[in-house]
Design a protein around this motif. Structure first.
Motif, short mmCIF file in Angstrom:
data_model
loop_
_atom_site.label_atom_id
_atom_site.label_comp_id
_atom_site.label_asym_id
_atom_site.label_seq_id
_atom_site.Cartn_x
_atom_site.Cartn_y
_atom_site.Cartn_z
N GLU A 9 42.27 25.46 45.68
CA GLU A 9 40.74 24.70 46.30
C GLU A 9 41.22 24.55 47.38
OE1 GLU A 9 38.08 23.86 44.54
OE2 GLU A 9 39.33 25.47 43.44
N ARG A 10 42.17 23.76 48.44
CA ARG A 10 42.75 23.55 49.85
C ARG A 10 42.86 25.34 50.28
NH1 ARG A 10 48.03 20.82 48.81
NH2 ARG A 10 47.13 20.33 50.95
N PHE A 11 43.84 26.03 50.72
CA PHE A 11 44.18 27.17 51.27
C PHE A 11 43.95 28.48 50.82
CE2 PHE A 11 47.41 25.09 49.64
CZ PHE A 11 48.83 26.30 49.48
N LEU A 12 44.05 30.07 51.26
CA LEU A 12 43.98 30.34 51.07
C LEU A 12 44.87 31.28 51.23
CD1 LEU A 12 42.41 33.35 48.91
CD2 LEU A 12 41.42 33.57 50.91
N VAL A 13 46.29 32.16 50.33
CA VAL A 13 47.04 33.13 51.43
C VAL A 13 47.06 34.47 51.26
CG1 VAL A 13 49.85 33.45 50.43
CG2 VAL A 13 48.78 31.05 49.52
N LEU A 14 46.76 34.97 52.52
CA LEU A 14 46.73 35.99 52.87
C LEU A 14 48.08 36.78 53.25
CD1 LEU A 14 43.46 36.90 54.13
CD2 LEU A 14 44.24 36.54 51.87
N THR A 15 48.55 38.10 53.12
CA THR A 15 49.67 39.21 54.03
C THR A 15 49.15 39.30 54.75
OG1 THR A 15 50.04 40.35 52.34
CG2 THR A 15 51.43 38.73 51.71
N ASP A 16 49.94 40.06 55.97
CA ASP A 16 49.38 40.12 56.89
C ASP A 16 49.96 41.50 57.21
OD1 ASP A 16 52.48 40.90 57.98
OD2 ASP A 16 52.29 39.25 59.16
N PRO A 17 49.65 42.73 57.84
CA PRO A 17 49.69 44.34 57.41
C PRO A 17 51.35 44.87 57.18
CG PRO A 17 48.70 44.47 58.63
CD PRO A 17 48.52 42.66 58.45
N ALA A 18 52.19 43.53 57.77
CA ALA A 18 53.85 43.58 57.91
C ALA A 18 54.32 43.22 56.69
CB ALA A 18 54.80 43.50 58.80
N GLY A 19 53.78 42.11 55.96
CA GLY A 19 53.67 41.52 54.71
C GLY A 19 54.29 39.95 54.36
N HIS A 20 53.76 39.18 56.06
CA HIS A 20 54.37 38.12 56.21
C HIS A 20 52.63 37.14 55.81
CE1 HIS A 20 55.89 40.11 60.11
NE2 HIS A 20 57.02 39.19 59.01
N PRO A 21 52.94 36.34 54.79
CA PRO A 21 51.85 35.43 53.94
C PRO A 21 51.72 34.64 55.83
CG PRO A 21 53.74 34.49 53.37
CD PRO A 21 54.45 36.02 54.24
N PHE A 22 50.46 34.04 55.02
CA PHE A 22 49.63 33.24 55.99
C PHE A 22 48.53 32.99 55.27
CE2 PHE A 22 47.48 36.87 57.36
CZ PHE A 22 45.94 36.66 57.28
N CYS A 23 48.47 31.37 55.68
CA CYS A 23 47.66 30.75 55.25
C CYS A 23 46.28 30.51 55.81
CB CYS A 23 47.59 29.31 54.88
SG CYS A 23 48.96 29.55 53.04
N LEU A 24 44.91 30.62 55.12
CA LEU A 24 43.74 30.17 55.61
C LEU A 24 43.21 29.15 55.01
CD1 LEU A 24 41.99 33.41 55.37
CD2 LEU A 24 42.52 32.85 57.62
N VAL A 25 43.16 28.12 56.06
CA VAL A 25 42.96 26.46 55.62
C VAL A 25 41.39 25.96 55.99
CG1 VAL A 25 43.61 23.94 55.94
CG2 VAL A 25 45.00 26.05 56.29
N PRO A 26 40.99 25.65 55.46
CA PRO A 26 39.46 25.21 55.70
C PRO A 26 39.72 24.01 56.66
CG PRO A 26 39.31 25.20 53.40
CD PRO A 26 40.46 25.49 53.48
N ARG A 27 38.71 24.49 58.22
CA ARG A 27 38.48 23.50 58.60
C ARG A 27 37.78 22.25 58.51
NH1 ARG A 27 39.27 25.11 63.87
NH2 ARG A 27 38.77 27.10 63.68
N ARG A 28 38.47 20.87 58.26
CA ARG A 28 37.72 19.79 58.52
C ARG A 28 37.12 19.18 59.06
NH1 ARG A 28 43.14 15.44 56.05
NH2 ARG A 28 43.45 16.74 57.69
N PRO A 29 36.13 18.28 59.05
CA PRO A 29 35.48 17.85 60.18
C PRO A 29 36.15 16.76 61.09
CG PRO A 29 33.75 17.61 58.62
CD PRO A 29 35.35 18.08 58.45
N ARG A 30 35.99 16.24 62.54
CA ARG A 30 36.80 15.74 62.70
C ARG A 30 37.35 14.97 61.73
NH1 ARG A 30 39.83 18.29 66.98
NH2 ARG A 30 38.27 19.79 68.18
N ALA A 31 36.46 13.79 61.68
CA ALA A 31 36.57 12.14 61.22
C ALA A 31 37.99 12.38 60.52
CB ALA A 31 35.22 11.76 60.53
N GLU A 32 37.87 13.40 59.62
CA GLU A 32 38.73 13.68 58.41
C GLU A 32 39.82 14.20 58.92
OE1 GLU A 32 37.24 16.09 54.67
OE2 GLU A 32 35.26 15.27 55.43
N ALA A 33 40.10 14.67 59.80
CA ALA A 33 40.95 15.17 59.96
C ALA A 33 42.51 14.52 60.90
CB ALA A 33 41.49 15.97 61.53
N GLY A 34 43.29 15.03 60.35
CA GLY A 34 44.98 13.40 60.67
C GLY A 34 45.52 13.48 59.34
#
Length: 125
Positions: free
Chosen positions: A100-125
């Motif tokens: 619900e907050r982020f998605l984990v993927l792995t790159d072709p070498a196996g390193h995990p990385f996260c995709l995080v939905p960008r929040r509107p600037r007013a919510e960020a921080g």
């Protein structure tokens, strides 16, 4: 002190640099070679990849080969970003700790990385 580079171990630096170049649109570093390659925003942080003999990729989510670090990327459209990255060679592990907050993927070498939905600037921080 200013952080200037983050470097990940891998078996094929050029292939991994190409993946992140296509994934982020960041230009390839001008001095890429067989042992080291990277992508870098003009005047900004270098994301580098160095060849390691007998490289063993992390095993997400297990700790037999720990991830040691991971990268987070803010995206406007989670589903679109996932589809595009899977087409580029990323993989989606079955284990997703908080989809619900982020998605984990792995790159072709196996390193995990996260995709995080960008929040509107007013919510960020």
């Amino acid at each position: 002190m200013e952080l200037s580079a983050i470097t990940l171990d891998c078996a094929d630096p050029s292939a991994l640099a190409d993946f992140y170049h296509r994934a982020t649109g960041l230009p390839l570093h001008p001095r890429n070679h067989e042992e080291f390659a990277g992508v870098q925003r003009e005047g900004g942080l270098l994301l580098g990849f160095q060849r390691v003999t007998d490289y063993v990729p992390p095993r997400w989510p297990g700790q037999e080969q720990p991830q040691q670090l991971h990268l987070d990327f803010d995206v406007d459209d989670l589903a679109e970003a996932e589809a595009r990255l899977l087409a580029l060679g990323a993989a989606r592990p079955a284990y997703q700790p908080d989809p619900e907050r982020f998605l984990v993927l792995t790159d072709p070498a196996g390193h995990p990385f996260c995709l995080v939905p960008r929040r509107p600037r007013a919510e960020a921080g």
